[in-house]
Motif scaffolding. Structure first.
Motif, PDB file in Angstrom:
ATOM      1  N   GLU A  30      40.657  38.077  28.549  1.00 25.24           N
ATOM      2  CA  GLU A  30      40.439  39.507  28.811  1.00 25.24           C
ATOM      3  C   GLU A  30      39.696  40.161  27.657  1.00 25.24           C
ATOM      4  O   GLU A  30      38.852  41.030  27.862  1.00 25.24           O
ATOM      5  N   MET A  35      38.197  38.977  33.549  1.00 27.25           N
ATOM      6  CA  MET A  35      39.415  39.510  34.174  1.00 27.25           C
ATOM      7  C   MET A  35      39.965  38.530  35.215  1.00 27.25           C
ATOM      8  O   MET A  35      39.406  37.473  35.450  1.00 27.25           O
ATOM      9  N   LYS A  36      41.055  38.954  35.848  1.00 28.31           N
ATOM     10  CA  LYS A  36      41.835  38.052  36.691  1.00 28.31           C
ATOM     11  C   LYS A  36      41.003  37.261  37.720  1.00 28.31           C
ATOM     12  O   LYS A  36      41.196  36.064  37.894  1.00 28.31           O
ATOM     13  N   ARG A  37      40.066  37.928  38.396  1.00 30.20           N
ATOM     14  CA  ARG A  37      39.290  37.249  39.443  1.00 30.20           C
ATOM     15  C   ARG A  37      38.570  36.015  38.918  1.00 30.20           C
ATOM     16  O   ARG A  37      38.366  35.044  39.636  1.00 30.20           O
ATOM     17  N   TYR A  38      38.158  36.077  37.648  1.00 33.21           N
ATOM     18  CA  TYR A  38      37.352  34.974  37.116  1.00 33.21           C
ATOM     19  C   TYR A  38      38.114  34.103  36.115  1.00 33.21           C
ATOM     20  O   TYR A  38      37.533  33.262  35.448  1.00 33.21           O
ATOM     21  N   ARG A  39      39.443  34.332  36.042  1.00 34.80           N
ATOM     22  CA  ARG A  39      40.257  33.642  35.040  1.00 34.80           C
ATOM     23  C   ARG A  39      40.163  32.123  35.164  1.00 34.80           C
ATOM     24  O   ARG A  39      40.142  31.406  34.183  1.00 34.80           O
ATOM     25  N   ASN A  40      40.104  31.639  36.384  1.00 27.70           N
ATOM     26  CA  ASN A  40      40.086  30.186  36.576  1.00 27.70           C
ATOM     27  C   ASN A  40      38.706  29.639  36.921  1.00 27.70           C
ATOM     28  O   ASN A  40      38.592  28.521  37.414  1.00 27.70           O
ATOM     29  N   VAL A  41      37.693  30.457  36.683  1.00 25.07           N
ATOM     30  CA  VAL A  41      36.333  29.997  36.997  1.00 25.07           C
ATOM     31  C   VAL A  41      35.801  29.145  35.845  1.00 25.07           C
ATOM     32  O   VAL A  41      35.428  29.656  34.795  1.00 25.07           O
ATOM     33  N   THR A  93      27.364  35.439  39.024  1.00 24.92           N
ATOM     34  CA  THR A  93      28.413  35.813  38.072  1.00 24.92           C
ATOM     35  C   THR A  93      29.345  34.626  37.824  1.00 24.92           C
ATOM     36  O   THR A  93      29.734  34.356  36.686  1.00 24.92           O
ATOM     37  N   THR A  94      29.668  33.921  38.903  1.00 19.02           N
ATOM     38  CA  THR A  94      30.547  32.751  38.781  1.00 19.02           C
ATOM     39  C   THR A  94      29.992  31.759  37.757  1.00 19.02           C
ATOM     40  O   THR A  94      30.717  31.294  36.870  1.00 19.02           O
ATOM     41  N   ARG A 217      29.931  34.735  49.993  1.00 17.37           N
ATOM     42  CA  ARG A 217      31.212  35.423  50.104  1.00 17.37           C
ATOM     43  C   ARG A 217      31.672  35.405  51.536  1.00 17.37           C
ATOM     44  O   ARG A 217      30.887  35.642  52.443  1.00 17.37           O
TER      45      ARG A 217
END
Ligand SMILES: Nc1ncnc2c1ncn2[C@@H]1O[C@H](COP(=O)(O)OP(=O)(O)O)[C@@H](O)[C@H]1O
Ligand SMILES: [Mg+2]
Length: 222
Positions: A30, A35-41, A93-94, A217
């Motif tokens: 962070e 942020m959370k949406r991309y935490r595991n990317v 972005t990913t 998406r």
């Protein structure tokens, strides 16, 4: 009955350490703007999930991964970045986040800045907390790896917005600090919006990748 060797307590402690480690990691991400949406990317997780069956995305993915895995230190030392341009929903972005995750995992620091919130923050933080803002802007100007997410999504009607973007890019260019840009704008649109000279500089020190595919998406219904 509790085992006399204290194993139960140890496993409790292990859990505690794991939880602490996880919280540390979340805080670190962070702090880097992830942020959370991309935490595991990460590259690993993108591959686990499977890349879409699209030539553009697959080709660009290989280039981005190579940039991040084979030559990352060298690229960053020489100030080389990436421009990921094209349609929305095409994993720009990913991929940019995966590069930053890799960099952080290797023990370095960086910062992802969504363009619209940058300008938003400028408004609020600058008036509410000048010191905080100055610190944040200093980080943008000097962090070893900056991701500008969605360049062009900000309101560029005001000239101070353009001059802020131009000055950040110029300063990083002079310091040989790389920028990864994601944008929905085409080359022409970028040059028409920001200073042509500055976009030319940015292009000189970046690999330009175009994403032409359709959005990947999925709506919740599909
Ligand atoms: N292997 C994958 N890993 C991550 N996201 C994927 C993958 N395959 C498809 N997607 C989808 O791709 C979309 C890309 O989103 P995003 O990176 O935000 O695109 P852009 O920044 O180009 O608008 C996401 O909605 C995500 O669900
Ligand atoms: Mg995006």
């Amino acid at each position: 009955m509790k085992p006399a060797d204290g194993t139960e307590q140890d496993s409790g402690e292990d859990d505690w350490y794991k939880r602490r480690e996880k919280q540390e990691r979340i805080r670190e991400l962070e702090n880097a703007g992830i942020m959370k949406r991309y935490r595991n990317v990460t590259f690993e997780n993108i591959e686990k999930r499977g890349l879409p069956d699209n030539e553009d995305i697959r080709k660009n993915y290989e280039v981005v991964k190579e940039y991040a895995t084979r030559n990352l230190e060298w690229n960053l030392e020489h100030g080389f970045g990436l421009i990921l341009a094209g349609n929305y929903g095409t994993m720009k972005t990913t991929m940019a986040v995966a590069v930053l995750q890799q960099w952080i995992k290797d023990g370095h620091s960086g910062l992802l800045v969504p363009m619209c919130s940058l300008i938003d923050n400028l408004y609020t933080m600058r008036s509410l907390n000048r010191e905080e803002w100055a610190k944040y802007e200093m980080r943008i100007r000097s962090t070893p790896l900056l991701i500008i997410d969605d360049l062009g999504s900000e309101n560029t009607d005001q000239s101070w917005v353009l001059s802020k973007v131009n000055s950040i890019i110029t300063e990083r260019y002079n310091k040989m600090l790389p920028i990864i840009v994601t944008t929905n704008l085409s080359k022409g649109e970028l040059e028409g919006t920001y200073s042509g000279r500055i976009m030319d500089r940015l292009r000189n020190i970046s690999q330009y990748l175009v994403f032409n595919s359709e959005s990947q998406r999925r709506t919740l219904a599909s």
